[in-house]
Design a protein around this motif. Structure first.
Motif, PDB file in Angstrom:
ATOM      1  N   ALA A 154       4.917 -30.696  30.535  1.00 18.59           N
ATOM      2  CA  ALA A 154       6.252 -30.118  30.415  1.00 18.59           C
ATOM      3  C   ALA A 154       6.179 -28.760  29.734  1.00 18.59           C
ATOM      4  O   ALA A 154       5.267 -28.503  28.939  1.00 18.59           O
ATOM      5  CB  ALA A 154       7.170 -31.060  29.643  1.00 18.59           C
ATOM      6  N   LEU A 155       7.161 -27.929  30.024  1.00 23.03           N
ATOM      7  CA  LEU A 155       7.191 -26.566  29.482  1.00 23.03           C
ATOM      8  C   LEU A 155       8.548 -26.282  28.850  1.00 23.03           C
ATOM      9  O   LEU A 155       9.592 -26.650  29.392  1.00 23.03           O
ATOM     10  CB  LEU A 155       6.903 -25.565  30.614  1.00 23.03           C
ATOM     11  N   ARG A 156       8.505 -25.634  27.714  1.00 26.30           N
ATOM     12  CA  ARG A 156       9.727 -25.217  27.027  1.00 26.30           C
ATOM     13  C   ARG A 156       9.765 -23.692  27.000  1.00 26.30           C
ATOM     14  O   ARG A 156       8.878 -23.048  26.424  1.00 26.30           O
ATOM     15  CB  ARG A 156       9.767 -25.765  25.606  1.00 26.30           C
ATOM     16  N   ALA A 157      10.793 -23.145  27.616  1.00 20.55           N
ATOM     17  CA  ALA A 157      10.912 -21.696  27.691  1.00 20.55           C
ATOM     18  C   ALA A 157      11.251 -21.109  26.328  1.00 20.55           C
ATOM     19  O   ALA A 157      12.063 -21.673  25.586  1.00 20.55           O
ATOM     20  CB  ALA A 157      11.992 -21.320  28.704  1.00 20.55           C
ATOM     21  N   TYR A 158      10.635 -20.000  26.008  1.00 20.61           N
ATOM     22  CA  TYR A 158      10.908 -19.261  24.764  1.00 20.61           C
ATOM     23  C   TYR A 158      10.778 -20.158  23.540  1.00 20.61           C
ATOM     24  O   TYR A 158      11.558 -20.030  22.577  1.00 20.61           O
ATOM     25  CB  TYR A 158      12.283 -18.614  24.819  1.00 20.61           C
ATOM     26  N   GLY A 159       9.810 -21.043  23.583  1.00 20.55           N
ATOM     27  CA  GLY A 159       9.569 -21.908  22.444  1.00 20.55           C
ATOM     28  C   GLY A 159       8.130 -21.830  22.002  1.00 20.55           C
ATOM     29  O   GLY A 159       7.251 -21.405  22.762  1.00 20.55           O
ATOM     30  N   ARG A 160       7.867 -22.226  20.791  1.00 21.89           N
ATOM     31  CA  ARG A 160       6.493 -22.265  20.276  1.00 21.89           C
ATOM     32  C   ARG A 160       6.032 -23.692  20.042  1.00 21.89           C
ATOM     33  O   ARG A 160       4.874 -23.924  19.702  1.00 21.89           O
ATOM     34  CB  ARG A 160       6.391 -21.443  18.993  1.00 21.89           C
ATOM     35  N   GLY A 161       6.955 -24.635  20.200  1.00 24.97           N
ATOM     36  CA  GLY A 161       6.616 -26.042  20.034  1.00 24.97           C
ATOM     37  C   GLY A 161       7.338 -26.876  21.082  1.00 24.97           C
ATOM     38  O   GLY A 161       8.219 -26.395  21.784  1.00 24.97           O
ATOM     39  N   CYS A 162       6.927 -28.116  21.172  1.00 23.54           N
ATOM     40  CA  CYS A 162       7.500 -29.025  22.178  1.00 23.54           C
ATOM     41  C   CYS A 162       8.388 -30.052  21.518  1.00 23.54           C
ATOM     42  O   CYS A 162       8.087 -30.532  20.422  1.00 23.54           O
ATOM     43  CB  CYS A 162       6.378 -29.758  22.928  1.00 23.54           C
ATOM     44  N   VAL A 173       2.674 -36.075  23.097  1.00 20.39           N
ATOM     45  CA  VAL A 173       1.259 -36.316  22.844  1.00 20.39           C
ATOM     46  C   VAL A 173       0.607 -35.083  22.236  1.00 20.39           C
ATOM     47  O   VAL A 173      -0.036 -35.163  21.194  1.00 20.39           O
ATOM     48  CB  VAL A 173       0.528 -36.713  24.140  1.00 20.39           C
ATOM     49  N   SER A 174       0.770 -33.953  22.878  1.00 18.90           N
ATOM     50  CA  SER A 174       0.141 -32.737  22.374  1.00 18.90           C
ATOM     51  C   SER A 174       0.840 -31.525  22.983  1.00 18.90           C
ATOM     52  O   SER A 174       1.389 -31.607  24.087  1.00 18.90           O
ATOM     53  CB  SER A 174      -1.349 -32.727  22.705  1.00 18.90           C
ATOM     54  N   CYS A 175       0.789 -30.409  22.268  1.00 18.50           N
ATOM     55  CA  CYS A 175       1.533 -29.231  22.693  1.00 18.50           C
ATOM     56  C   CYS A 175       0.816 -27.983  22.208  1.00 18.50           C
ATOM     57  O   CYS A 175       0.175 -27.999  21.143  1.00 18.50           O
ATOM     58  CB  CYS A 175       2.940 -29.300  22.109  1.00 18.50           C
ATOM     59  N   ILE A 176       0.935 -26.904  22.980  1.00 15.56           N
ATOM     60  CA  ILE A 176       0.318 -25.644  22.580  1.00 15.56           C
ATOM     61  C   ILE A 176       1.235 -24.503  23.014  1.00 15.56           C
ATOM     62  O   ILE A 176       1.902 -24.580  24.048  1.00 15.56           O
ATOM     63  CB  ILE A 176      -1.091 -25.502  23.208  1.00 15.56           C
ATOM     64  N   SER A 177       1.281 -23.462  22.206  1.00 17.67           N
ATOM     65  CA  SER A 177       2.118 -22.314  22.546  1.00 17.67           C
ATOM     66  C   SER A 177       1.369 -21.371  23.485  1.00 17.67           C
ATOM     67  O   SER A 177       0.133 -21.378  23.543  1.00 17.67           O
ATOM     68  CB  SER A 177       2.521 -21.560  21.277  1.00 17.67           C
ATOM     69  N   SER A 178       2.118 -20.533  24.203  1.00 14.90           N
ATOM     70  CA  SER A 178       1.499 -19.619  25.161  1.00 14.90           C
ATOM     71  C   SER A 178       0.656 -18.564  24.466  1.00 14.90           C
ATOM     72  O   SER A 178      -0.223 -17.959  25.086  1.00 14.90           O
ATOM     73  CB  SER A 178       2.567 -18.955  26.026  1.00 14.90           C
ATOM     74  N   SER A 179       0.929 -18.328  23.196  1.00 16.78           N
ATOM     75  CA  SER A 179       0.108 -17.396  22.429  1.00 16.78           C
ATOM     76  C   SER A 179      -1.088 -18.093  21.797  1.00 16.78           C
ATOM     77  O   SER A 179      -1.885 -17.453  21.111  1.00 16.78           O
ATOM     78  CB  SER A 179       0.954 -16.726  21.351  1.00 16.78           C
ATOM     79  N   ASN A 180      -1.203 -19.394  22.001  1.00 16.63           N
ATOM     80  CA  ASN A 180      -2.302 -20.200  21.456  1.00 16.63           C
ATOM     81  C   ASN A 180      -2.354 -20.203  19.933  1.00 16.63           C
ATOM     82  O   ASN A 180      -3.397 -20.532  19.361  1.00 16.63           O
ATOM     83  CB  ASN A 180      -3.661 -19.732  22.005  1.00 16.63           C
ATOM     84  N   ASP A 181      -1.246 -19.853  19.290  1.00 12.54           N
ATOM     85  CA  ASP A 181      -1.273 -19.814  17.840  1.00 12.54           C
ATOM     86  C   ASP A 181      -0.517 -20.967  17.210  1.00 12.54           C
ATOM     87  O   ASP A 181      -0.388 -21.036  15.980  1.00 12.54           O
ATOM     88  CB  ASP A 181      -0.699 -18.483  17.334  1.00 12.54           C
ATOM     89  N   ASN A 182      -0.017 -21.858  18.026  1.00 10.25           N
ATOM     90  CA  ASN A 182       0.680 -23.019  17.495  1.00 10.25           C
ATOM     91  C   ASN A 182       0.291 -24.230  18.329  1.00 10.25           C
ATOM     92  O   ASN A 182       0.455 -24.233  19.550  1.00 10.25           O
ATOM     93  CB  ASN A 182       2.198 -22.809  17.549  1.00 10.25           C
ATOM     94  N   GLU A 183      -0.228 -25.227  17.668  1.00  9.58           N
ATOM     95  CA  GLU A 183      -0.731 -26.406  18.368  1.00  9.58           C
ATOM     96  C   GLU A 183      -0.354 -27.648  17.579  1.00  9.58           C
ATOM     97  O   GLU A 183      -0.357 -27.643  16.354  1.00  9.58           O
ATOM     98  CB  GLU A 183      -2.261 -26.296  18.491  1.00  9.58           C
ATOM     99  N   TRP A 184      -0.023 -28.696  18.306  1.00 12.04           N
ATOM    100  CA  TRP A 184       0.349 -29.958  17.673  1.00 12.04           C
ATOM    101  C   TRP A 184      -0.223 -31.096  18.484  1.00 12.04           C
ATOM    102  O   TRP A 184      -0.234 -31.052  19.721  1.00 12.04           O
ATOM    103  CB  TRP A 184       1.878 -30.073  17.603  1.00 12.04           C
ATOM    104  N   ILE A 241       3.869 -25.383  26.059  1.00  8.72           N
ATOM    105  CA  ILE A 241       3.544 -26.307  27.144  1.00  8.72           C
ATOM    106  C   ILE A 241       2.750 -27.468  26.569  1.00  8.72           C
ATOM    107  O   ILE A 241       1.924 -27.268  25.673  1.00  8.72           O
ATOM    108  CB  ILE A 241       2.773 -25.588  28.271  1.00  8.72           C
ATOM    109  N   GLY A 242       3.037 -28.650  27.047  1.00  4.64           N
ATOM    110  CA  GLY A 242       2.359 -29.788  26.454  1.00  4.64           C
ATOM    111  C   GLY A 242       2.415 -31.036  27.311  1.00  4.64           C
ATOM    112  O   GLY A 242       2.871 -31.013  28.451  1.00  4.64           O
ATOM    113  N   TRP A 243       1.945 -32.104  26.705  1.00  2.57           N
ATOM    114  CA  TRP A 243       1.839 -33.393  27.374  1.00  2.57           C
ATOM    115  C   TRP A 243       2.701 -34.425  26.668  1.00  2.57           C
ATOM    116  O   TRP A 243       2.707 -34.507  25.438  1.00  2.57           O
ATOM    117  CB  TRP A 243       0.385 -33.862  27.387  1.00  2.57           C
ATOM    118  N   PHE A 244       3.384 -35.205  27.476  1.00  4.43           N
ATOM    119  CA  PHE A 244       4.135 -36.352  27.014  1.00  4.43           C
ATOM    120  C   PHE A 244       3.618 -37.555  27.786  1.00  4.43           C
ATOM    121  O   PHE A 244       2.977 -37.425  28.818  1.00  4.43           O
ATOM    122  CB  PHE A 244       5.636 -36.156  27.289  1.00  4.43           C
ATOM    123  N   ARG A 245       3.938 -38.737  27.306  1.00  6.49           N
ATOM    124  CA  ARG A 245       3.551 -39.926  28.047  1.00  6.49           C
ATOM    125  C   ARG A 245       4.616 -41.006  27.905  1.00  6.49           C
ATOM    126  O   ARG A 245       5.374 -41.029  26.926  1.00  6.49           O
ATOM    127  CB  ARG A 245       2.204 -40.459  27.559  1.00  6.49           C
TER     128      ARG A 245
END
Length: 122
Positions: free
Chosen positions: A96-104, A47-58, A33-37
């Protein structure tokens, strides 16, 4: 899945805003789940994205050091703290949310919120 973004508004250059996105109806075991602009006259960008497990962030290099993403799984909420805002940060910000993904990725997101306008101006 529904995403509702909050927190946009008018802020002076150098100021701060906190955006929040509340997700409901999530049925996926994991997701990103993350932010776009999208600024006026420009393409939408990540802009920024984080995985639901909080182990992947960009976070985009364009805002790194000023924007921080965080997530509370129990509340199904993701925040983006924006500091040191500049006029070029003016845009509609989308959650925005990406199902079954770890990145945006802009073409891979499955669900989009309605957007919230951030205006940075004196």
């Amino acid at each position: 899945v529904q995403l509702q973004a909050y927190g946009g508004g008018l802020v002076q250059p150098g100021g701060s805003l906190n955006l929040s996105c509340v997700a409901s109806g999530i049925i996926y075991d994991y997701y990103a789940i993350g932010w776009f602009r999208q600024a006026p006259g420009k393409e939408r960008e990540g802009v920024s994205c984080i995985s639901s497990s909080n182990d992947n962030e960009w976070t985009s290099d364009s805002v790194k050091g000023g924007f921080t993403i965080s997530r509370d799984g129990a509340k199904n909420t993701v925040w983006m703290q924006m500091t040191r805002l500049k006029p070029e940060d003016t845009a509609v910000y989308y959650c925005a949310l990406r199902a079954y993904g770890r990145g945006c990725h802009i073409v891979g997101m499955d669900h989009w919120g309605q957007g919230t306008l951030v205006t940075v101006s004196s």
